[in-house]
Scaffold this motif. Sequence first.
Motif, short mmCIF file in Angstrom:
data_model
loop_
_atom_site.label_atom_id
_atom_site.label_comp_id
_atom_site.label_asym_id
_atom_site.label_seq_id
_atom_site.Cartn_x
_atom_site.Cartn_y
_atom_site.Cartn_z
N PHE B 11 50.77 46.61 40.09
CA PHE B 11 49.65 45.69 39.75
C PHE B 11 48.24 46.39 39.14
CE2 PHE B 11 45.50 43.82 40.78
CZ PHE B 11 45.64 42.64 40.07
N LEU B 12 48.16 47.71 39.68
CA LEU B 12 47.03 48.65 39.31
C LEU B 12 47.19 49.12 37.92
CD1 LEU B 12 46.04 50.32 42.60
CD2 LEU B 12 44.87 48.28 41.39
N VAL B 15 46.62 46.49 35.57
CA VAL B 15 45.33 46.15 35.43
C VAL B 15 44.47 46.90 34.50
CG1 VAL B 15 42.99 46.04 36.74
CG2 VAL B 15 44.78 44.43 37.24
N ILE B 18 45.43 46.38 30.92
CA ILE B 18 44.81 45.06 30.38
C ILE B 18 43.26 45.34 29.87
CG2 ILE B 18 43.75 42.98 30.99
CD1 ILE B 18 46.39 42.21 32.50
N VAL B 19 42.87 46.21 31.20
CA VAL B 19 41.36 46.80 30.74
C VAL B 19 41.22 47.61 29.64
CG1 VAL B 19 39.41 48.12 31.99
CG2 VAL B 19 40.74 46.65 33.20
N ILE B 22 41.38 45.34 26.55
CA ILE B 22 40.21 44.61 26.14
C ILE B 22 38.89 45.46 25.63
CG2 ILE B 22 38.41 43.13 26.99
CD1 ILE B 22 40.35 42.08 29.10
N PHE B 23 39.06 46.73 25.93
CA PHE B 23 38.04 47.68 25.69
C PHE B 23 38.23 48.13 24.23
CE2 PHE B 23 36.09 51.64 25.25
CZ PHE B 23 34.80 51.68 26.03
N TRP B 26 37.33 45.22 21.85
CA TRP B 26 35.72 45.30 21.91
C TRP B 26 35.21 46.41 20.93
CZ3 TRP B 26 33.46 43.58 27.19
CH2 TRP B 26 32.17 43.22 26.97
N SER B 27 35.69 47.46 20.94
CA SER B 27 35.13 48.51 20.16
C SER B 27 36.10 49.26 19.32
CB SER B 27 34.27 49.70 21.07
OG SER B 27 35.29 50.22 21.95
N PHE B 70 55.57 38.60 37.70
CA PHE B 70 54.72 39.37 38.95
C PHE B 70 54.40 38.35 40.04
CE2 PHE B 70 51.47 41.87 41.21
CZ PHE B 70 52.20 42.69 41.78
N PHE B 71 53.32 37.66 39.78
CA PHE B 71 52.53 36.71 40.73
C PHE B 71 53.43 35.81 41.12
CE2 PHE B 71 48.51 38.71 39.14
CZ PHE B 71 48.27 39.02 40.47
#
Lengths: 155, 138
Positions: B11-12, B15, B18-19, B22-23, B26-27, B70-71
């Motif tokens: 999971f980590l 994540v 994913i982070v 998205i970052f 954004w840039s 997963f979930f």
Amino acid sequence: MSVTMAAENTPRVNRGQVQVIRSSLPYQILLYINGWYFALFLICEILLFVYKGETLPYAYGVLAAEVILVFILAGIEVLRIFFASKGNLTERILGVIVSILLSIPAILGAIFILLWQTYVLRADVILAAIQLSFLGLELIFGIISIITFARSSPS
Amino acid sequence: MKVTGLVPARFLTMVAHIVILIFILWSRDSNVKQCLPSTYTQSQYSEKDLQLIIGLSVGLGLFLFELIGFFGGITMFAPFQSLLSISAHCGACVALAYFVWHGWPCERYWYIFGICSAFPALTEIVTIIMVVCCGRAI
């Protein structure tokens, strides 16, 4: 817990009946995953504060206050997840209610990181948004499990 | 539960991937400029920009399969799929961190996408089908 309670309450005729488990599995999975996610969140926030402290100018005492606030948030989060998971597993309403009350300061802390701190980085926004979505989902599942436990209680 | 530790690790890493996706969404300006010639028109820029946006969005969309698996608990305790997913997403995090810091040209995203996003999503779908049809995962 529930098994022993049922054994005390029900007469012997009902032995062998199917025991209904009312603890919510999705809620428990969310709490377990959120505990790990918050550990990642805390480490990332501390590293981001190190970065901000090194590169950006801060007014006197502001950085220390924000770091302390993040640690207080960590304490609240540990208590919230503990009470929610115990309340869910033992099918007690009280634990879930305490965790829902504790989720109010947890939500405020996440919103603080998202909006109100001195410098909001993009990484802050993404991490806090994921944490907020966890909090919202757990609020929903907490309310659902309170309703489930309240319906099943004998009084 | 013999595979303790695989679940939070998977999971980590997901994540973290994913982070960072998205970052980049954004840039992405410097990465788009890296894969254009020194003089470029606005239409060239927006074409490359659109390609990168589509790539990143598809990469995020493929996470839907993995998060459902997963979930939903379908592949949460499938050790092979978990290890594959952990290593792919971990590699993607390191590669995408270089992608951001060194301003890699945007074509290189597609290699990262193919190896680290599409491949685990494909095996995830195969594992879900195997669990649903055969009742057990490898």
